[in-house]
Design a protein around this motif. Structure first.
Motif, PDB file in Angstrom:
ATOM      1  N   TRP A  70       0.818  -1.207   0.000  1.00 33.02           N
ATOM      2  CA  TRP A  70       0.000   0.000   0.000  1.00 33.02           C
ATOM      3  C   TRP A  70       0.853   1.259   0.000  1.00 33.02           C
ATOM      4  CZ3 TRP A  70      -4.316  -0.345  -2.087  1.00 33.02           C
ATOM      5  CH2 TRP A  70      -5.110  -1.469  -1.939  1.00 33.02           C
ATOM      6  N   LYS A  71       2.053   1.206   0.578  1.00 36.11           N
ATOM      7  CA  LYS A  71       2.967   2.350   0.475  1.00 36.11           C
ATOM      8  C   LYS A  71       3.367   2.577  -0.978  1.00 36.11           C
ATOM      9  CE  LYS A  71       5.040   2.272   5.066  1.00 36.11           C
ATOM     10  NZ  LYS A  71       6.275   2.016   5.825  1.00 36.11           N
ATOM     11  N   GLU A  72       3.634   1.484  -1.693  1.00 36.61           N
ATOM     12  CA  GLU A  72       3.977   1.602  -3.113  1.00 36.61           C
ATOM     13  C   GLU A  72       2.806   2.176  -3.911  1.00 36.61           C
ATOM     14  OE1 GLU A  72       6.785   0.956  -4.876  1.00 36.61           O
ATOM     15  OE2 GLU A  72       7.880   0.525  -3.039  1.00 36.61           O
ATOM     16  N   VAL A  73       1.586   1.737  -3.602  1.00 31.45           N
ATOM     17  CA  VAL A  73       0.405   2.254  -4.293  1.00 31.45           C
ATOM     18  C   VAL A  73       0.247   3.743  -4.016  1.00 31.45           C
ATOM     19  CG1 VAL A  73      -2.127   2.157  -4.358  1.00 31.45           C
ATOM     20  CG2 VAL A  73      -0.793   0.051  -4.414  1.00 31.45           C
ATOM     21  N   ASP A  74       0.445   4.141  -2.761  1.00 37.88           N
ATOM     22  CA  ASP A  74       0.359   5.566  -2.427  1.00 37.88           C
ATOM     23  C   ASP A  74       1.424   6.374  -3.158  1.00 37.88           C
ATOM     24  OD1 ASP A  74      -1.799   5.127  -0.780  1.00 37.88           O
ATOM     25  OD2 ASP A  74      -0.589   5.004   1.066  1.00 37.88           O
ATOM     26  N   TYR A  75       2.626   5.825  -3.297  1.00 30.37           N
ATOM     27  CA  TYR A  75       3.691   6.496  -4.025  1.00 30.37           C
ATOM     28  C   TYR A  75       3.308   6.686  -5.491  1.00 30.37           C
ATOM     29  CZ  TYR A  75       8.255   7.358  -6.115  1.00 30.37           C
ATOM     30  OH  TYR A  75       9.286   7.891  -6.831  1.00 30.37           O
ATOM     31  N   ILE A  76       2.716   5.644  -6.089  1.00 25.75           N
ATOM     32  CA  ILE A  76       2.277   5.747  -7.488  1.00 25.75           C
ATOM     33  C   ILE A  76       1.168   6.795  -7.629  1.00 25.75           C
ATOM     34  CG2 ILE A  76       1.176   4.475  -9.387  1.00 25.75           C
ATOM     35  CD1 ILE A  76       4.063   3.692  -8.931  1.00 25.75           C
ATOM     36  N   LYS A  77       0.240   6.818  -6.669  1.00 26.99           N
ATOM     37  CA  LYS A  77      -0.821   7.828  -6.699  1.00 26.99           C
ATOM     38  C   LYS A  77      -0.233   9.233  -6.615  1.00 26.99           C
ATOM     39  CE  LYS A  77      -4.552   5.138  -4.599  1.00 26.99           C
ATOM     40  NZ  LYS A  77      -5.398   5.004  -3.396  1.00 26.99           N
ATOM     41  N   HIS A  78       0.776   9.381  -5.742  1.00 23.86           N
ATOM     42  CA  HIS A  78       1.419  10.690  -5.601  1.00 23.86           C
ATOM     43  C   HIS A  78       2.119  11.094  -6.900  1.00 23.86           C
ATOM     44  CE1 HIS A  78       3.605  14.004  -3.812  1.00 23.86           C
ATOM     45  NE2 HIS A  78       4.744  13.468  -4.241  1.00 23.86           N
ATOM     46  N   LEU A  79       2.797  10.129  -7.523  1.00 24.66           N
ATOM     47  CA  LEU A  79       3.448  10.427  -8.805  1.00 24.66           C
ATOM     48  C   LEU A  79       2.420  10.805  -9.866  1.00 24.66           C
ATOM     49  CD1 LEU A  79       6.258   7.746  -9.253  1.00 24.66           C
ATOM     50  CD2 LEU A  79       6.528  10.189  -8.903  1.00 24.66           C
ATOM     51  N   LYS A  81      -0.528  12.190  -9.397  1.00 23.63           N
ATOM     52  CA  LYS A  81      -1.063  13.525  -9.117  1.00 23.63           C
ATOM     53  C   LYS A  81      -0.095  14.608  -9.558  1.00 23.63           C
ATOM     54  CE  LYS A  81      -3.910  12.363  -5.119  1.00 23.63           C
ATOM     55  NZ  LYS A  81      -4.041  12.496  -3.664  1.00 23.63           N
ATOM     56  N   ASN A  82       1.185  14.346  -9.413  1.00 21.97           N
ATOM     57  CA  ASN A  82       2.216  15.325  -9.779  1.00 21.97           C
ATOM     58  C   ASN A  82       2.943  14.897 -11.052  1.00 21.97           C
ATOM     59  OD1 ASN A  82       1.644  16.752  -7.402  1.00 21.97           O
ATOM     60  ND2 ASN A  82       2.984  15.403  -6.240  1.00 21.97           N
ATOM     61  N   ARG A  83       2.196  14.415 -12.021  1.00 24.05           N
ATOM     62  CA  ARG A  83       2.824  13.906 -13.233  1.00 24.05           C
ATOM     63  C   ARG A  83       3.467  15.000 -14.077  1.00 24.05           C
ATOM     64  NH1 ARG A  83      -2.676  12.903 -13.838  1.00 24.05           N
ATOM     65  NH2 ARG A  83      -3.687  14.206 -15.382  1.00 24.05           N
ATOM     66  N   GLN A  84       3.077  16.259 -13.862  1.00 18.71           N
ATOM     67  CA  GLN A  84       3.717  17.332 -14.622  1.00 18.71           C
ATOM     68  C   GLN A  84       5.167  17.536 -14.168  1.00 18.71           C
ATOM     69  OE1 GLN A  84       1.072  17.775 -12.649  1.00 18.71           O
ATOM     70  NE2 GLN A  84       1.535  19.349 -11.129  1.00 18.71           N
TER      71      GLN A  84
END
Length: 122
Positions: A70-79, A81-84
């Protein structure tokens, strides 16, 4: 064809002789090098105890592995959101990871079909 069969028999005979001469020495050396892993007494009860320890140890590690997932999933979600702000290197790594997952999927499908590429069984 007969000569190739004789060569194969000769090679097999040589290999058998080599193993019969050096196999016990190799076995003894291997056991001596790894004696810290050998359980005494080597009984069925001890083997059952070790298998239960392994099973329950693996079972106990599930919450930690779930948390890491779930930490990895949260990291991917964060990436995402900030894909720019995403760098080309990060995008390349993600693309290679996706390609590797796809390749493993394809390899699994081929193995599952009995190593046929078309899936056709004659």
């Amino acid at each position: 064809m007969a000569s190739k069969l004789r060569q194969l028999q000769s090679k097999a005979c040589q290999a058998t002789q080599f193993v019969s001469k050096h196999g016990s020495t190799y076995y003894k050396n291997l056991l001596e090098q790894n004696k810290q892993y050998i359980q005494h007494p080597p009984t069925v009860e001890k083997c059952n105890e070790l298998s239960k320890q392994l099973f329950y140890t693996r079972l106990a590690s599930i919450p930690g592995r779930t948390e890491s997932f779930w930490k990895e999933v949260d990291y991917i979600k964060h990436l995402w959101k900030n894909r720019q702000d995403l760098k080309v290197e990060d995008a390349g790594i993600a693309a290679l990871f996706g390609l590797e997952c796809f390749a493993w999927f394809c390899a699994g499908e081929i193995v599952g079909r009995g190593f046929t590429f078309t899936g056709y069984y004659p």
